[in-house]
Design an enzyme around this catalytic site. Structure first.
Site, PDB file in Angstrom:
ATOM      1  N   ASP A  64      23.601  41.759  32.987  1.00  0.00           N
ATOM      2  CA  ASP A  64      24.124  41.238  34.257  1.00  0.00           C
ATOM      3  C   ASP A  64      24.358  39.730  33.945  1.00  0.00           C
ATOM      4  O   ASP A  64      23.407  38.864  34.086  1.00  0.00           O
ATOM      5  CB  ASP A  64      23.208  41.314  35.520  1.00  0.00           C
ATOM      6  CG  ASP A  64      23.669  41.143  36.769  1.00  0.00           C
ATOM      7  OD1 ASP A  64      24.749  40.286  36.769  1.00  0.00           O
ATOM      8  OD2 ASP A  64      22.848  41.311  37.831  1.00  0.00           O
ATOM      9  N   ASN A  87      33.837  38.557  28.510  1.00  0.00           N
ATOM     10  CA  ASN A  87      34.987  39.326  29.142  1.00  0.00           C
ATOM     11  C   ASN A  87      34.652  39.747  30.518  1.00  0.00           C
ATOM     12  O   ASN A  87      35.699  39.781  31.526  1.00  0.00           O
ATOM     13  CB  ASN A  87      35.146  40.559  28.564  1.00  0.00           C
ATOM     14  CG  ASN A  87      35.978  41.485  29.273  1.00  0.00           C
ATOM     15  OD1 ASN A  87      37.315  41.361  29.418  1.00  0.00           O
ATOM     16  ND2 ASN A  87      35.558  42.541  29.561  1.00  0.00           N
ATOM     17  N   ALA A 156      40.243  32.278  45.308  1.00  0.00           N
ATOM     18  CA  ALA A 156      38.920  32.446  44.735  1.00  0.00           C
ATOM     19  C   ALA A 156      39.153  32.698  43.274  1.00  0.00           C
ATOM     20  O   ALA A 156      38.723  32.127  42.178  1.00  0.00           O
ATOM     21  CB  ALA A 156      37.964  33.368  45.271  1.00  0.00           C
ATOM     22  N   TYR A 157      39.705  33.802  42.858  1.00  0.00           N
ATOM     23  CA  TYR A 157      39.939  34.134  41.544  1.00  0.00           C
ATOM     24  C   TYR A 157      40.721  33.356  40.674  1.00  0.00           C
ATOM     25  O   TYR A 157      40.420  32.908  39.461  1.00  0.00           O
ATOM     26  CB  TYR A 157      40.698  35.490  41.590  1.00  0.00           C
ATOM     27  CG  TYR A 157      40.779  36.157  40.001  1.00  0.00           C
ATOM     28  CD1 TYR A 157      39.923  36.724  39.195  1.00  0.00           C
ATOM     29  CD2 TYR A 157      42.178  36.116  39.704  1.00  0.00           C
ATOM     30  CE1 TYR A 157      40.271  37.216  38.052  1.00  0.00           C
ATOM     31  CE2 TYR A 157      42.373  36.493  38.330  1.00  0.00           C
ATOM     32  CZ  TYR A 157      41.574  36.961  37.578  1.00  0.00           C
ATOM     33  OH  TYR A 157      41.690  37.537  36.528  1.00  0.00           O
ATOM     34  N   LYS A 161      39.520  30.975  36.948  1.00  0.00           N
ATOM     35  CA  LYS A 161      40.250  30.912  35.711  1.00  0.00           C
ATOM     36  C   LYS A 161      40.728  29.738  35.192  1.00  0.00           C
ATOM     37  O   LYS A 161      40.563  29.537  34.056  1.00  0.00           O
ATOM     38  CB  LYS A 161      41.340  32.088  35.875  1.00  0.00           C
ATOM     39  CG  LYS A 161      40.958  33.571  35.812  1.00  0.00           C
ATOM     40  CD  LYS A 161      39.567  34.043  34.867  1.00  0.00           C
ATOM     41  CE  LYS A 161      39.423  35.394  34.881  1.00  0.00           C
ATOM     42  NZ  LYS A 161      38.345  35.739  34.081  1.00  0.00           N
ATOM     43  N   THR A 192      44.179  48.581  34.442  1.00  0.00           N
ATOM     44  CA  THR A 192      42.910  48.852  34.329  1.00  0.00           C
ATOM     45  C   THR A 192      42.544  49.162  36.024  1.00  0.00           C
ATOM     46  O   THR A 192      43.197  49.204  36.747  1.00  0.00           O
ATOM     47  CB  THR A 192      42.075  47.740  33.964  1.00  0.00           C
ATOM     48  OG1 THR A 192      42.505  46.651  34.851  1.00  0.00           O
ATOM     49  CG2 THR A 192      42.370  47.316  32.667  1.00  0.00           C
TER      50      THR A 192
END
Length: 234
Positions: A64, A87, A156-157, A161, A192
Site C-alpha cells: 500500500d 505505477n 486534484a489528479y 501528475k 482500463t
C-alpha cells in the site's frame, strides 16, 4: 526473503490490473523476475497466478503506497531490485472543479500519486543502488502538462501528475553522476477501469513506453517525460 539469483528483478506498484499488470507482463516477457505490488490481497494473488500462467517468474508483494509501514515491509522482503515502476495511482473523487475543490480529496490523490512515489522510491533505493543498471519509471499523464491541457478538468489528479513530473526531474538531478536512471512516461488514454474502458488503446500499448524506459541504455535520457512519440511537452 526472496532468494538471490542472476535474474534481474523488477517491482511494479499497482500491478494487479490495467496498465500496471501489462507492464509486469511485459517485463516478465523480457526476462525479469517480477514483484507484483498491490494492496488488495485477493487481486494480487489472482494477478500473480495469471502472470505465472504466461510463464512469467512473478511473485506477490503486499504493498500500500500510502502506508510507511507497508512500504518498508515490502522493501525488506526483497533481496534484489533492478527496476522500479511507480505505477500505482488514483484519479480521486469527482467532480474536481477547482472552484469547489474538496481539499481532503486533493490530499488523498497526492498521498498516492506523489507521496507514494517518494515512499516507495526512497525505500527501494538501497537495493537499486546495488544494481548494475538501475532504472526508475514514474507513470505520469499528459493531463499534468501545463502546455497540452488535455482531458477533463480534474483539479486534484492533473496537478498531481504535474508534481510527479517535477519530482522526476528532482530525482534525476539527485542521481546525476550515478548509474540510477529515472524518467516519467505517459501511457496514453488506455482502456482500463480508470477510464471506464472508453478507449481503443490496449493496456499493452500503454505499457510499451514504460518498458522502453525500464530498459534504457546507460547513455539514455534522464529526468524526461515521454510517450510513444517521444518527449511530451509539459
Amino acid at each position: 526473503m526472496e532468494g538471490v539469483n542472476d535474474t534481474k528483478t523488477a517491482l511494479v506498484t499497482g500491478a494487479n490490473k490495467g496498465i500496471g499488470f501489462a507492464i509486469a507482463a511485459g517485463l516478465g516477457a523480457l526476462g525479469f523476475r517480477v514483484a507484483v505490488g498491490a494492496r488488495d490481497d485477493v487481486r494480487l494473488a489472482e494477478a500473480v497466478t495469471r502472470l505465472q500462467a504466461k510463464g512469467i517468474d512473478a511473485f506477490g508483494v503486499a504493498l500500500d503506497v500510502t502506508s510507511d509501514d507497508s512500504v518498508a515491509t515490502a522493501a525488506a522482503s526483497l533481496s534484489r531490485l533492478d527496476v522500479l515502476v511507480n505505477n500505482a495511482g488514483i484519479g480521486g473523487p469527482m467532480p474536481q472543479d477547482p472552484t469547489t475543490l474538496d481539499l481532503d480529496a486533493v490530499r488523498t490523490v497526492l498521498d498516492t500519486n506523489v507521496f507514494g512515489v517518494v515512499r516507495v522510491t526512497n525505500a527501494a533505493l538501497p537495493l537499486l543502488r546495488k544494481a548494475e543498471r538501475p532504472r526508475i519509471v514514474n507513470v505520469s499523464s499528459n493531463m499534468g502538462s501545463l502546455a497540452l491541457r488535455t482531458g477533463p478538468i480534474m483539479a486534484a489528479y492533473a496537478p498531481s501528475k504535474s508534481m510527479l513530473n517535477s519530482l522526476t526531474v528532482q530525482y534525476a538531478r539527485a542521481f546525476e553522476g550515478t548509474n540510477v536512471v529515472v524518467n516519467a512516461c505517459c501511457p496514453g488514454y488506455v482502456a482500463t477501469d480508470f477510464t471506464g474502458h472508453a478507449s481503443q488503446r490496449s493496456p499493452e500499448e500503454g505499457a510499451a513506453i514504460a518498458l522502453r524506459l525500464a530498459t534504457l541504455p546507460d547513455d539514455g535520457p534522464r529526468g524526461g517525460f515521454f510517450d510513444d512519440e517521444g518527449v511530451v511537452a509539459w
